[in-house]
Design a protein around this motif. Structure first.
Motif, PDB file in Angstrom:
ATOM      1  N   ALA A  86       0.833  -1.210   0.000  1.00 54.63           N
ATOM      2  CA  ALA A  86       0.000   0.000   0.000  1.00 54.63           C
ATOM      3  C   ALA A  86       0.864   1.255   0.000  1.00 54.63           C
ATOM      4  CB  ALA A  86      -0.932  -0.010   1.213  1.00 54.63           C
ATOM      5  N   ILE A  87       1.917   1.251   0.792  1.00 55.62           N
ATOM      6  CA  ILE A  87       2.789   2.419   0.880  1.00 55.62           C
ATOM      7  C   ILE A  87       3.501   2.648  -0.444  1.00 55.62           C
ATOM      8  CG2 ILE A  87       4.893   3.266   2.005  1.00 55.62           C
ATOM      9  CD1 ILE A  87       3.603   1.925   4.600  1.00 55.62           C
ATOM     10  N   ASP A  88       3.937   1.583  -1.084  1.00 49.53           N
ATOM     11  CA  ASP A  88       4.574   1.698  -2.394  1.00 49.53           C
ATOM     12  C   ASP A  88       3.614   2.333  -3.409  1.00 49.53           C
ATOM     13  OD1 ASP A  88       6.807   1.150  -4.251  1.00 49.53           O
ATOM     14  OD2 ASP A  88       5.393  -0.284  -5.144  1.00 49.53           O
ATOM     15  N   LYS A  89       2.368   1.905  -3.401  1.00 49.23           N
ATOM     16  CA  LYS A  89       1.377   2.474  -4.327  1.00 49.23           C
ATOM     17  C   LYS A  89       1.143   3.962  -4.047  1.00 49.23           C
ATOM     18  CE  LYS A  89      -1.074  -1.749  -5.490  1.00 49.23           C
ATOM     19  NZ  LYS A  89      -2.358  -2.432  -5.571  1.00 49.23           N
ATOM     20  N   LEU A  90       1.102   4.325  -2.768  1.00 50.24           N
ATOM     21  CA  LEU A  90       0.904   5.731  -2.412  1.00 50.24           C
ATOM     22  C   LEU A  90       2.093   6.581  -2.859  1.00 50.24           C
ATOM     23  CD1 LEU A  90      -0.661   5.243   1.113  1.00 50.24           C
ATOM     24  CD2 LEU A  90      -1.834   6.090  -0.933  1.00 50.24           C
ATOM     25  N   LYS A  91       3.302   6.057  -2.680  1.00 50.07           N
ATOM     26  CA  LYS A  91       4.502   6.782  -3.125  1.00 50.07           C
ATOM     27  C   LYS A  91       4.469   6.970  -4.644  1.00 50.07           C
ATOM     28  CE  LYS A  91       7.716   7.965  -1.299  1.00 50.07           C
ATOM     29  NZ  LYS A  91       8.037   9.313  -0.811  1.00 50.07           N
ATOM     30  N   LYS A  92       4.113   5.905  -5.377  1.00 53.91           N
ATOM     31  CA  LYS A  92       4.046   5.990  -6.838  1.00 53.91           C
ATOM     32  C   LYS A  92       2.961   6.952  -7.305  1.00 53.91           C
ATOM     33  CE  LYS A  92       6.166   1.561  -7.826  1.00 53.91           C
ATOM     34  NZ  LYS A  92       5.968   0.164  -8.210  1.00 53.91           N
ATOM     35  N   ALA A  93       1.933   7.135  -6.482  1.00 54.54           N
ATOM     36  CA  ALA A  93       0.859   8.081  -6.809  1.00 54.54           C
ATOM     37  C   ALA A  93       1.262   9.526  -6.505  1.00 54.54           C
ATOM     38  CB  ALA A  93      -0.415   7.716  -6.053  1.00 54.54           C
ATOM     39  N   GLY A  94       2.451   9.709  -5.929  1.00 51.55           N
ATOM     40  CA  GLY A  94       2.959  11.057  -5.702  1.00 51.55           C
ATOM     41  C   GLY A  94       2.726  11.644  -4.326  1.00 51.55           C
ATOM     42  N   PHE A  95       2.228  10.853  -3.397  1.00 55.42           N
ATOM     43  CA  PHE A  95       1.997  11.361  -2.048  1.00 55.42           C
ATOM     44  C   PHE A  95       3.312  11.483  -1.276  1.00 55.42           C
ATOM     45  CE2 PHE A  95      -2.160   9.503  -2.970  1.00 55.42           C
ATOM     46  CZ  PHE A  95      -2.993  10.531  -2.557  1.00 55.42           C
ATOM     47  N   LYS A  96       3.400  12.479  -0.420  1.00 54.54           N
ATOM     48  CA  LYS A  96       4.457  12.581   0.578  1.00 54.54           C
ATOM     49  C   LYS A  96       3.948  11.807   1.786  1.00 54.54           C
ATOM     50  CE  LYS A  96       7.366  15.412  -1.394  1.00 54.54           C
ATOM     51  NZ  LYS A  96       8.705  14.991  -1.737  1.00 54.54           N
ATOM     52  N   LEU A  97       4.815  11.007   2.403  1.00 50.94           N
ATOM     53  CA  LEU A  97       4.409  10.176   3.532  1.00 50.94           C
ATOM     54  C   LEU A  97       5.193  10.534   4.779  1.00 50.94           C
ATOM     55  CD1 LEU A  97       4.214   6.706   1.749  1.00 50.94           C
ATOM     56  CD2 LEU A  97       2.399   8.388   2.069  1.00 50.94           C
ATOM     57  N   VAL A  98       4.459  10.629   5.891  1.00 49.60           N
ATOM     58  CA  VAL A  98       5.038  10.939   7.190  1.00 49.60           C
ATOM     59  C   VAL A  98       4.650   9.837   8.161  1.00 49.60           C
ATOM     60  CG1 VAL A  98       5.097  12.591   9.103  1.00 49.60           C
ATOM     61  CG2 VAL A  98       4.841  13.419   6.753  1.00 49.60           C
ATOM     62  N   ALA A  99       5.618   9.355   8.926  1.00 46.56           N
ATOM     63  CA  ALA A  99       5.358   8.379   9.984  1.00 46.56           C
ATOM     64  C   ALA A  99       5.499   9.090  11.322  1.00 46.56           C
ATOM     65  CB  ALA A  99       6.346   7.220   9.901  1.00 46.56           C
ATOM     66  N   VAL A 100       4.486   8.955  12.167  1.00 41.72           N
ATOM     67  CA  VAL A 100       4.485   9.558  13.494  1.00 41.72           C
ATOM     68  C   VAL A 100       4.257   8.442  14.495  1.00 41.72           C
ATOM     69  CG1 VAL A 100       3.337  11.200  15.024  1.00 41.72           C
ATOM     70  CG2 VAL A 100       3.579  11.729  12.592  1.00 41.72           C
ATOM     71  N   SER A 101       5.108   8.394  15.522  1.00 41.66           N
ATOM     72  CA  SER A 101       4.997   7.298  16.472  1.00 41.66           C
ATOM     73  C   SER A 101       5.396   7.728  17.870  1.00 41.66           C
ATOM     74  CB  SER A 101       5.908   6.146  16.027  1.00 41.66           C
ATOM     75  OG  SER A 101       5.826   5.069  16.932  1.00 41.66           O
ATOM     76  N   THR A 102       4.695   7.198  18.857  1.00 41.81           N
ATOM     77  CA  THR A 102       5.144   7.359  20.232  1.00 41.81           C
ATOM     78  C   THR A 102       6.145   6.257  20.568  1.00 41.81           C
ATOM     79  OG1 THR A 102       3.310   6.048  21.096  1.00 41.81           O
ATOM     80  CG2 THR A 102       3.018   8.452  21.035  1.00 41.81           C
ATOM     81  N   GLY A 103       6.438   5.412  19.591  1.00 41.42           N
ATOM     82  CA  GLY A 103       7.431   4.356  19.745  1.00 41.42           C
ATOM     83  C   GLY A 103       8.852   4.895  19.637  1.00 41.42           C
ATOM     84  N   LEU A 104       9.765   3.995  19.341  1.00 42.77           N
ATOM     85  CA  LEU A 104      11.184   4.328  19.343  1.00 42.77           C
ATOM     86  C   LEU A 104      11.733   4.540  17.940  1.00 42.77           C
ATOM     87  CD1 LEU A 104      12.076   1.664  22.019  1.00 42.77           C
ATOM     88  CD2 LEU A 104      11.919   4.134  22.369  1.00 42.77           C
ATOM     89  N   GLN A 105      12.843   5.265  17.853  1.00 37.93           N
ATOM     90  CA  GLN A 105      13.413   5.655  16.573  1.00 37.93           C
ATOM     91  C   GLN A 105      13.835   4.488  15.696  1.00 37.93           C
ATOM     92  OE1 GLN A 105      15.398   6.100  19.437  1.00 37.93           O
ATOM     93  NE2 GLN A 105      17.569   6.000  18.892  1.00 37.93           N
ATOM     94  N   PHE A 106      14.002   3.331  16.257  1.00 32.87           N
ATOM     95  CA  PHE A 106      14.493   2.202  15.476  1.00 32.87           C
ATOM     96  C   PHE A 106      13.486   1.784  14.399  1.00 32.87           C
ATOM     97  CE2 PHE A 106      16.351   2.196  19.689  1.00 32.87           C
ATOM     98  CZ  PHE A 106      17.674   2.417  19.345  1.00 32.87           C
ATOM     99  N   MET A 107      12.203   1.916  14.677  1.00 34.55           N
ATOM    100  CA  MET A 107      11.204   1.608  13.647  1.00 34.55           C
ATOM    101  C   MET A 107      11.016   2.782  12.691  1.00 34.55           C
ATOM    102  SD  MET A 107      10.379  -1.426  13.337  1.00 34.55           S
ATOM    103  CE  MET A 107       9.289  -1.180  11.950  1.00 34.55           C
ATOM    104  N   THR A 108      11.038   4.004  13.183  1.00 34.18           N
ATOM    105  CA  THR A 108      10.900   5.125  12.249  1.00 34.18           C
ATOM    106  C   THR A 108      12.107   5.181  11.319  1.00 34.18           C
ATOM    107  OG1 THR A 108      11.709   6.640  13.961  1.00 34.18           O
ATOM    108  CG2 THR A 108       9.336   6.581  13.589  1.00 34.18           C
ATOM    109  N   ASP A 109      13.286   4.840  11.812  1.00 32.04           N
ATOM    110  CA  ASP A 109      14.469   4.788  10.950  1.00 32.04           C
ATOM    111  C   ASP A 109      14.290   3.733   9.861  1.00 32.04           C
ATOM    112  OD1 ASP A 109      15.591   6.748  12.556  1.00 32.04           O
ATOM    113  OD2 ASP A 109      17.030   5.414  13.527  1.00 32.04           O
TER     114      ASP A 109
END
Length: 132
Positions: A86-109
């Motif tokens: 799904a994320i790949d399709k959104l990127k190909k459609a031209g969307f900018k994607l942001v991940a926001v998490s109260t988790g730790l940087q290891f997953m956002t990285d």
């Protein structure tokens, strides 16, 4: 149909990943989901301690651990079944994607690197000389 949207914001824990909490995930993997770690989370959810205090108490369990070990453990955290497609399709459609998490940087990285998100915001553990 994009309806004028240019940016999409995703939560990570339980949305992009199969695990609902990266905090709990790391505790379980390190066999630290003890009565104490569980209690910190329960105290936070009950409003007995602040979010900052919860983070400080939880992160104290990992003091002195190598960052490389933490990254290695998080490299095994699985994405939700259809998230990468799904994320790949959104990127190909031209969307900018942001991940926001109260988790730790290891997953956002990972999300920035592997899934090609444009931006990510999460809790960052402090380190020195490769140690937390």
């Amino acid at each position: 149909m994009r309806m004028g949207y240019k940016l999409l914001i995703f939560d990570i824990d339980g949305t992009i990943t199969r695990h609902v909490s990266s905090w709990r995930y790391i505790h379980e993997r390190l066999r630290l989901w003890s009565e104490r770690a569980f209690r910190y989370q329960e105290d936070f959810f009950a409003g007995k301690i602040s979010y900052r205090m919860f983070c400080e108490l939880d992160a104290a369990h990992w003091k002195g651990m190598r960052i490389a070990k933490m990254r290695s453990i998080f490299s095994q955290m699985r994405y939700s079944k259809n998230a990468p497609i799904a994320i790949d399709k959104l990127k190909k459609a031209g969307f900018k994607l942001v991940a926001v998490s109260t988790g730790l940087q290891f997953m956002t990285d990972r999300v920035l690197s592997e899934l090609k998100f444009d931006y990510a915001v999460s809790n960052r553990l402090m380190s020195r000389n490769g140690l937390l």
